[in-house]
Scaffold this motif. Sequence first.
Motif, mmCIF file in Angstrom:
data_model
loop_
_atom_site.group_PDB
_atom_site.id
_atom_site.type_symbol
_atom_site.label_atom_id
_atom_site.label_comp_id
_atom_site.label_asym_id
_atom_site.label_seq_id
_atom_site.Cartn_x
_atom_site.Cartn_y
_atom_site.Cartn_z
ATOM 1 N N TYR A 146 42.288 47.280 23.556
ATOM 2 C CA TYR A 146 41.820 45.984 22.935
ATOM 3 C C TYR A 146 41.395 45.156 24.155
ATOM 4 N N LEU A 147 41.796 44.992 25.201
ATOM 5 C CA LEU A 147 41.400 44.247 26.214
ATOM 6 C C LEU A 147 39.838 44.503 26.900
ATOM 7 N N ALA A 148 39.407 45.968 26.614
ATOM 8 C CA ALA A 148 38.314 46.247 26.665
ATOM 9 C C ALA A 148 37.169 45.817 25.828
ATOM 10 N N GLU A 149 37.759 45.548 24.496
ATOM 11 C CA GLU A 149 36.714 45.183 23.494
ATOM 12 C C GLU A 149 36.547 43.780 23.753
ATOM 13 N N ILE A 150 37.375 42.820 23.931
ATOM 14 C CA ILE A 150 37.189 41.544 24.268
ATOM 15 C C ILE A 150 36.804 40.954 25.582
ATOM 16 N N ALA A 151 36.809 41.879 26.388
ATOM 17 C CA ALA A 151 36.568 41.362 27.818
ATOM 18 C C ALA A 151 35.108 40.940 28.065
ATOM 19 N N ASP A 152 34.764 40.123 28.602
ATOM 20 C CA ASP A 152 33.402 39.487 29.174
ATOM 21 C C ASP A 152 32.796 40.580 30.412
ATOM 22 N N GLU A 153 33.900 40.872 31.155
ATOM 23 C CA GLU A 153 33.626 42.057 32.257
ATOM 24 C C GLU A 153 34.638 42.597 32.693
ATOM 25 N N ILE A 154 34.567 43.853 33.242
ATOM 26 C CA ILE A 154 35.693 44.647 33.584
ATOM 27 C C ILE A 154 35.255 45.188 34.943
ATOM 28 N N LYS A 155 36.140 45.038 36.076
ATOM 29 C CA LYS A 155 36.170 45.461 37.341
ATOM 30 C C LYS A 155 37.261 46.777 37.554
ATOM 31 N N VAL A 156 37.071 47.711 38.559
ATOM 32 C CA VAL A 156 37.729 48.452 38.865
ATOM 33 C C VAL A 156 38.305 48.437 40.176
ATOM 34 N N ARG A 157 39.589 48.392 40.582
ATOM 35 C CA ARG A 157 39.946 48.291 42.189
ATOM 36 C C ARG A 157 40.202 49.557 42.595
ATOM 37 N N GLU A 158 39.161 50.171 43.190
ATOM 38 C CA GLU A 158 39.114 51.561 43.764
ATOM 39 C C GLU A 158 40.306 51.825 44.458
ATOM 40 N N PHE A 159 40.660 50.835 45.553
ATOM 41 C CA PHE A 159 41.690 51.286 46.434
ATOM 42 C C PHE A 159 43.220 50.793 45.964
ATOM 43 N N MET A 160 43.141 50.353 44.768
ATOM 44 C CA MET A 160 44.416 50.081 44.032
ATOM 45 C C MET A 160 44.753 50.933 42.827
ATOM 46 N N GLN A 161 44.552 52.254 43.312
ATOM 47 C CA GLN A 161 44.881 53.173 42.080
ATOM 48 C C GLN A 161 43.970 52.977 41.060
ATOM 49 N N ASP A 162 42.658 52.380 41.087
ATOM 50 C CA ASP A 162 41.410 52.358 39.940
ATOM 51 C C ASP A 162 42.181 51.623 38.801
ATOM 52 N N ARG A 163 42.997 50.577 39.339
ATOM 53 C CA ARG A 163 43.319 49.748 38.424
ATOM 54 C C ARG A 163 42.159 48.776 37.683
ATOM 55 N N LYS A 164 42.495 48.511 36.452
ATOM 56 C CA LYS A 164 41.174 47.959 35.671
ATOM 57 C C LYS A 164 41.703 46.080 35.842
ATOM 58 N N LYS A 165 40.434 45.451 36.182
ATOM 59 C CA LYS A 165 40.640 43.823 35.847
ATOM 60 C C LYS A 165 39.744 43.466 34.563
ATOM 61 N N TYR A 166 40.444 43.098 33.706
ATOM 62 C CA TYR A 166 39.665 42.211 32.524
ATOM 63 C C TYR A 166 39.429 40.906 32.745
ATOM 64 N N PHE A 167 38.098 40.389 32.573
ATOM 65 C CA PHE A 167 37.845 38.971 32.792
ATOM 66 C C PHE A 167 37.799 38.546 30.999
ATOM 67 N N ILE A 168 38.543 37.581 30.704
ATOM 68 C CA ILE A 168 38.529 37.058 29.480
ATOM 69 C C ILE A 168 38.462 35.667 29.374
ATOM 70 N N ASP A 169 37.337 35.009 28.806
ATOM 71 C CA ASP A 169 37.314 33.732 28.363
ATOM 72 C C ASP A 169 37.912 32.847 29.758
ATOM 73 N N GLY A 170 37.438 33.347 30.894
ATOM 74 C CA GLY A 170 37.676 32.224 32.082
ATOM 75 C C GLY A 170 39.187 32.714 32.614
ATOM 76 N N GLY A 171 39.943 33.724 31.937
ATOM 77 C CA GLY A 171 41.017 34.236 32.622
ATOM 78 C C GLY A 171 40.967 35.552 33.064
ATOM 79 N N GLU A 172 41.942 36.134 33.703
ATOM 80 C CA GLU A 172 42.124 37.540 34.242
ATOM 81 C C GLU A 172 43.254 38.193 34.047
ATOM 82 N N ILE A 173 43.121 39.449 33.698
ATOM 83 C CA ILE A 173 44.474 40.335 33.431
ATOM 84 C C ILE A 173 44.120 41.546 33.939
ATOM 85 N N GLU A 174 45.081 42.250 34.541
ATOM 86 C CA GLU A 174 45.146 43.380 35.352
ATOM 87 C C GLU A 174 46.234 44.139 34.903
#
Length: 311
Positions: free
Chosen positions: A213-241
């Motif tokens: 669901y986050l992937a569908e609504i995110a404005d941008e997605i980044k992957v933290r390569e050296f943090m177990q490939d966690r994804k960071k979702y940027f949504i409407d000015g906020g950020e969820i990891e």
Amino acid sequence: MKDKVRDDYERPVISLRISVTNRCNVNCIYCHHDGMLDSSSEMTPDEIYEICRIAKKLGVEKIRLSGGEPLVRGDIVEIVEKVNSLDFKDISITTNGIFLEKYAQDLVDAGLDRVNVSLDTLNPDTYKRIVGKSLLEKVKSGIIKSCEVGMYPVKVNMVVMNNINNDEIMDMFEFTKEHGVILQLIEIIESESCDDNDFNLKYHYKLDEFEKYLAEIADEIKVREFMQDRKKYFIDGGEIEVVHPVDNTNFCKNCTRLRITPEGKIKPCLLRNDNLVDLLGYIRDGASDEDLIDIFLKGIHNREPYYKEDN
């Protein structure tokens, strides 16, 4: 990162997490309450400084202070000040936030860069159910104060539990977004290797569908390569990891962290207690830098992926 000390699996050691106490002022339902130390047995600020000084010689760049609850220590500002004198790239604290409003300015002045605050709900009744006390407003005030005094980033760690707070994620996101705070969603482990498996099986909430669901609504997605490939979702000015459980090969393959227990022992692996290496005893006996470096290296070479590709 060729200049970094690496373990036998070519993983560099970049970060050192130091548990400065295992005392705590709350009683969270998911905490394991590993053996409590009397405050007189804890490492002193000077001893913590010595550990960090040797770690710096080995190329460690980041220090995180944790507990228990690190802010129950009356000398926590002094500890940060001493660690900061060693000029690390990053110094952070993980806290339940209850004393954060009291200490935030002093911690920043002492050299703290950022803070992670454990907060699982914005509902007062649910908060009391989870931690055993009615202190939600103090924690929220501490988070806001941290932002005001210039800690960056401030992160909220939300352990997502089925039928307790799994329906509150977006409410928490609105709160964190409003104050410029990053939200980290933590999925509890479901593995049978967990010591408290009954709790985890009962309250485990798989975040895979929510992450779609986050992937569908995110404005941008980044992957933290050296943090177990966690994804960071940027949504409407906020950020969820999203932080998935540690029971996977990807977590172990990308691990760059070494830990120090409250007793001053090197803990090479989060998931093991059978390969600890005493360090504090040697510091108290006046060991040389060369000896302390050798002890550190022993701990580093004890590092082994708990979950391997062939498991």
